[in-house]
Design a protein around this motif. Structure first.
Motif, PDB file in Angstrom:
ATOM      1  N   LEU A  83       0.833  -1.367   0.000  1.00 42.50           N
ATOM      2  CA  LEU A  83      -0.075  -0.159   0.104  1.00 42.50           C
ATOM      3  C   LEU A  83       0.945   1.075   0.134  1.00 42.50           C
ATOM      4  O   LEU A  83       2.060   1.230   0.416  1.00 42.50           O
ATOM      5  CB  LEU A  83      -0.874   0.124   1.157  1.00 42.50           C
ATOM      6  N   ARG A  85       1.462   5.032   1.503  1.00 44.61           N
ATOM      7  CA  ARG A  85       0.826   5.830   2.672  1.00 44.61           C
ATOM      8  C   ARG A  85       0.385   7.131   2.208  1.00 44.61           C
ATOM      9  O   ARG A  85       0.407   7.806   1.126  1.00 44.61           O
ATOM     10  CB  ARG A  85       2.591   6.154   3.321  1.00 44.61           C
ATOM     11  N   LYS A  86      -0.699   7.526   2.976  1.00 40.03           N
ATOM     12  CA  LYS A  86      -1.522   8.535   2.397  1.00 40.03           C
ATOM     13  C   LYS A  86      -0.643   9.845   2.356  1.00 40.03           C
ATOM     14  O   LYS A  86       0.055  10.141   3.132  1.00 40.03           O
ATOM     15  CB  LYS A  86      -2.364   8.697   3.506  1.00 40.03           C
ATOM     16  N   LEU A  94       1.438  -4.144   3.913  1.00 38.08           N
ATOM     17  CA  LEU A  94       0.415  -4.672   4.775  1.00 38.08           C
ATOM     18  C   LEU A  94       0.174  -6.064   4.814  1.00 38.08           C
ATOM     19  O   LEU A  94       0.308  -6.940   4.213  1.00 38.08           O
ATOM     20  CB  LEU A  94      -0.849  -3.993   4.379  1.00 38.08           C
ATOM     21  N   ASN A 145      -3.348  -2.094  13.926  1.00 36.89           N
ATOM     22  CA  ASN A 145      -3.279  -1.473  12.615  1.00 36.89           C
ATOM     23  C   ASN A 145      -3.903  -0.053  12.883  1.00 36.89           C
ATOM     24  O   ASN A 145      -3.583   1.187  12.452  1.00 36.89           O
ATOM     25  CB  ASN A 145      -4.271  -2.005  11.672  1.00 36.89           C
ATOM     26  N   VAL A 149      -0.910   2.645  11.631  1.00 41.52           N
ATOM     27  CA  VAL A 149      -1.421   3.350  10.416  1.00 41.52           C
ATOM     28  C   VAL A 149      -2.298   4.446  10.361  1.00 41.52           C
ATOM     29  O   VAL A 149      -2.408   5.476   9.837  1.00 41.52           O
ATOM     30  CB  VAL A 149      -1.965   2.395   9.442  1.00 41.52           C
ATOM     31  N   PHE A 150      -3.504   4.260  11.345  1.00 38.40           N
ATOM     32  CA  PHE A 150      -4.543   5.385  11.104  1.00 38.40           C
ATOM     33  C   PHE A 150      -4.168   6.173  12.552  1.00 38.40           C
ATOM     34  O   PHE A 150      -5.235   7.199  12.650  1.00 38.40           O
ATOM     35  CB  PHE A 150      -5.810   4.677  11.519  1.00 38.40           C
ATOM     36  N   LEU A 215     -10.428  -4.186   8.483  1.00 42.80           N
ATOM     37  CA  LEU A 215      -9.322  -3.828   8.082  1.00 42.80           C
ATOM     38  C   LEU A 215      -9.225  -3.591   6.704  1.00 42.80           C
ATOM     39  O   LEU A 215      -8.795  -2.521   6.145  1.00 42.80           O
ATOM     40  CB  LEU A 215      -8.460  -4.695   8.533  1.00 42.80           C
ATOM     41  N   LEU A 216      -9.661  -4.626   5.709  1.00 39.65           N
ATOM     42  CA  LEU A 216      -9.263  -4.716   4.357  1.00 39.65           C
ATOM     43  C   LEU A 216     -10.518  -3.531   3.772  1.00 39.65           C
ATOM     44  O   LEU A 216     -10.162  -2.719   2.788  1.00 39.65           O
ATOM     45  CB  LEU A 216      -9.704  -5.925   3.799  1.00 39.65           C
ATOM     46  N   TRP A 218     -11.225  -0.641   5.657  1.00 38.80           N
ATOM     47  CA  TRP A 218     -10.430   0.340   6.059  1.00 38.80           C
ATOM     48  C   TRP A 218      -9.347   0.843   4.885  1.00 38.80           C
ATOM     49  O   TRP A 218      -9.211   2.103   4.645  1.00 38.80           O
ATOM     50  CB  TRP A 218     -10.014   0.416   7.457  1.00 38.80           C
ATOM     51  N   TYR A 219      -8.880  -0.135   4.538  1.00 41.77           N
ATOM     52  CA  TYR A 219      -7.633  -0.042   3.453  1.00 41.77           C
ATOM     53  C   TYR A 219      -8.061   0.447   2.194  1.00 41.77           C
ATOM     54  O   TYR A 219      -7.372   0.818   1.073  1.00 41.77           O
ATOM     55  CB  TYR A 219      -6.707  -0.892   3.589  1.00 41.77           C
TER      56      TYR A 219
END
Length: 222
Positions: A83, A85-86, A94, A145, A149-150, A215-216, A218-219
């Motif tokens: 993935l 990163r924002k 991931l 996670n 990540v968040f 989770l999936l 959210w991603y």
């Protein structure tokens, strides 16, 4: 007598030399085989190597597949995808226990992304339940996670008071305005978001699958 004894000694020495030479040759041969074995032994593949093989269609579907444009490969018992990163050009791997094909039958409803707008969220469960190991796995997957990540801090909580499992823990249920993830033991696996509460439910490993389904989502993979 002395000559005969000397002859036997020379003969014995000759035999020892011969067998010693044979033993040396055998050892050298074994050594060469070992060197060739280790030279031919493949170097362990990296996760990126597996992704490259997956994109080229070189993996068995049990080891890798493409899902909505994402490459999923199974390494050391976990599924990995890459993935970005924002707001950056940096990418990362991931890791999830279950890939999208393992959880696509689990229904998901509601605004599950709203919870990610909070800086912290309670993760609560019923301490009188019977499946604490899988509840703990589901909570651990979500908590890891959320933090990494968040940037959301998970706070362990319980739905009911309990002196053993919930000592000094807040008592939290799905209350409007309170960001909460309720890990619920239920025979039907599902993920349901209502306001500030997300209920992740199931039994046994289906409960962990429901957590990975969230989770999936959210991603943005599912």
């Amino acid at each position: 007598f002395r000559r005969e004894k000397k002859r036997k000694l020379l003969q014995l020495a000759s035999h020892k030399t011969f067998y010693g030479g044979v033993a040396l040759v055998v050892l050298l041969f074994i050594g060469i085989l070992l060197v060739l074995f280790f030279l031919r032994k493949p170097v362990p593949l990296s996760i990126d190597d597996y992704h490259a093989m997956n994109l080229n269609g070189e993996l068995d579907p049990k080891e890798g597949y493409l899902y909505n444009g994402f490459s999923f490969v199974k390494v050391r018992g976990s599924w990995f995808t890459r993935l970005q990163r924002k707001n950056t050009n940096e990418s990362y791997h991931l890791e999830v226990r279950y890939g999208p094909r393992d959880v696509e039958e689990i229904p998901l409803s509601g605004d599950y992304a709203y919870l990610l707008t909070f800086n912290s969220t309670f993760i609560t469960f019923d301490p009188t339940g019977k499946d604490f190991p899988h509840v703990a796995l589901a909570a651990a997957d979500l908590s890891t996670n959320l933090v990494r990540v968040f940037n959301t801090t998970p706070v362990a909580a319980c739905t009911l008071p309990d002196e053993k499992a919930c000592a000094n823990r807040p008592i939290i249920t799905c209350t409007p305005g309170v960001p909460t993830i309720f890990i619920k033991e239920d025979s039907v696996p599902a993920v349901t978001a209502q306001g500030t509460c997300i209920t992740v439910q199931g039994e046994d490993f289906d409960l962990v699958k429901s957590a990975n389904r969230l989770l999936l989502a959210w991603y943005g993979i599912m």
